[in-house]
Design a protein around this motif. Structure first.
Motif, PDB file in Angstrom:
ATOM      1  N   LEU A   1      -3.703   6.063  -2.731  1.00  0.00           N
ATOM      2  CA  LEU A   1      -3.949   5.027  -3.730  1.00  0.00           C
ATOM      3  C   LEU A   1      -2.924   3.906  -3.615  1.00  0.00           C
ATOM      4  CD1 LEU A   1      -4.754   7.298  -6.788  1.00  0.00           C
ATOM      5  CD2 LEU A   1      -6.359   5.760  -5.632  1.00  0.00           C
ATOM      6  N   ARG A   2      -1.673   4.269  -3.370  1.00  0.00           N
ATOM      7  CA  ARG A   2      -0.616   3.271  -3.218  1.00  0.00           C
ATOM      8  C   ARG A   2      -0.837   2.445  -1.947  1.00  0.00           C
ATOM      9  NH1 ARG A   2       1.121  -0.535  -3.425  1.00  0.00           N
ATOM     10  NH2 ARG A   2       3.095  -1.137  -2.590  1.00  0.00           N
ATOM     11  N   GLU A   3      -1.162   3.105  -0.847  1.00  0.00           N
ATOM     12  CA  GLU A   3      -1.370   2.416   0.427  1.00  0.00           C
ATOM     13  C   GLU A   3      -2.564   1.476   0.396  1.00  0.00           C
ATOM     14  OE1 GLU A   3      -1.533   5.623   3.252  1.00  0.00           O
ATOM     15  OE2 GLU A   3       0.654   5.791   3.362  1.00  0.00           O
ATOM     16  N   THR A   4      -3.579   1.809  -0.382  1.00  0.00           N
ATOM     17  CA  THR A   4      -4.767   0.956  -0.473  1.00  0.00           C
ATOM     18  C   THR A   4      -4.643  -0.096  -1.579  1.00  0.00           C
ATOM     19  OG1 THR A   4      -5.892   2.533  -1.927  1.00  0.00           O
ATOM     20  CG2 THR A   4      -6.308   2.734   0.457  1.00  0.00           C
ATOM     21  N   GLY A   5      -3.527  -0.079  -2.288  1.00  0.00           N
ATOM     22  CA  GLY A   5      -3.290  -1.089  -3.322  1.00  0.00           C
ATOM     23  C   GLY A   5      -4.011  -0.841  -4.630  1.00  0.00           C
TER      24      GLY A   5
END
Length: 102
Positions: A35-39
């Motif tokens: 979720l963090r990597e995909t923004g």
């Protein structure tokens, strides 16, 4: 057991069994990383900066939860006067959704 007690006990059992799907869902670290990597969610440092601007104090607890198709951070902060403040922040924007004082 009387019939009305049996019905009440069965109903209570069903509610307890259904409790976890109805409650907010906790995420594991792999899901959070994705979720963090995909923004889709902000990093915790950015969320904490926002929380500290609303309520200064010491972090007591922080959780990322999924509920109703959205993500939110649940933050507990210990204020200088000893009160605990619970903040619910939108995970994508760090906007305060709800604030409670204990």
């Amino acid at each position: 057991m009387k019939p009305h007690h049996l019905i009440a006990a069965t109903g209570l059992g069903l509610l307890l069994a259904m409790g976890s799907p109805l409650a907010s869902e906790r995420l594991d670290h792999d899901e959070i990383k994705q979720l963090r990597e995909t923004g889709q969610i902000l990093p915790m440092t950015q969320v904490m900066d926002s929380a500290q601007s609303v309520q200064p104090g010491q972090l007591v607890e922080a959780e990322l939860e999924r509920g109703d198709g959205t993500y939110r951070y649940e933050i507990k902060i210990l204020a200088a006067d000893g009160t605990i403040h619970k903040l619910s922040l939108e995970a994508a924007t760090a906007e305060v959704i709800e604030r409670k004082e204990k």
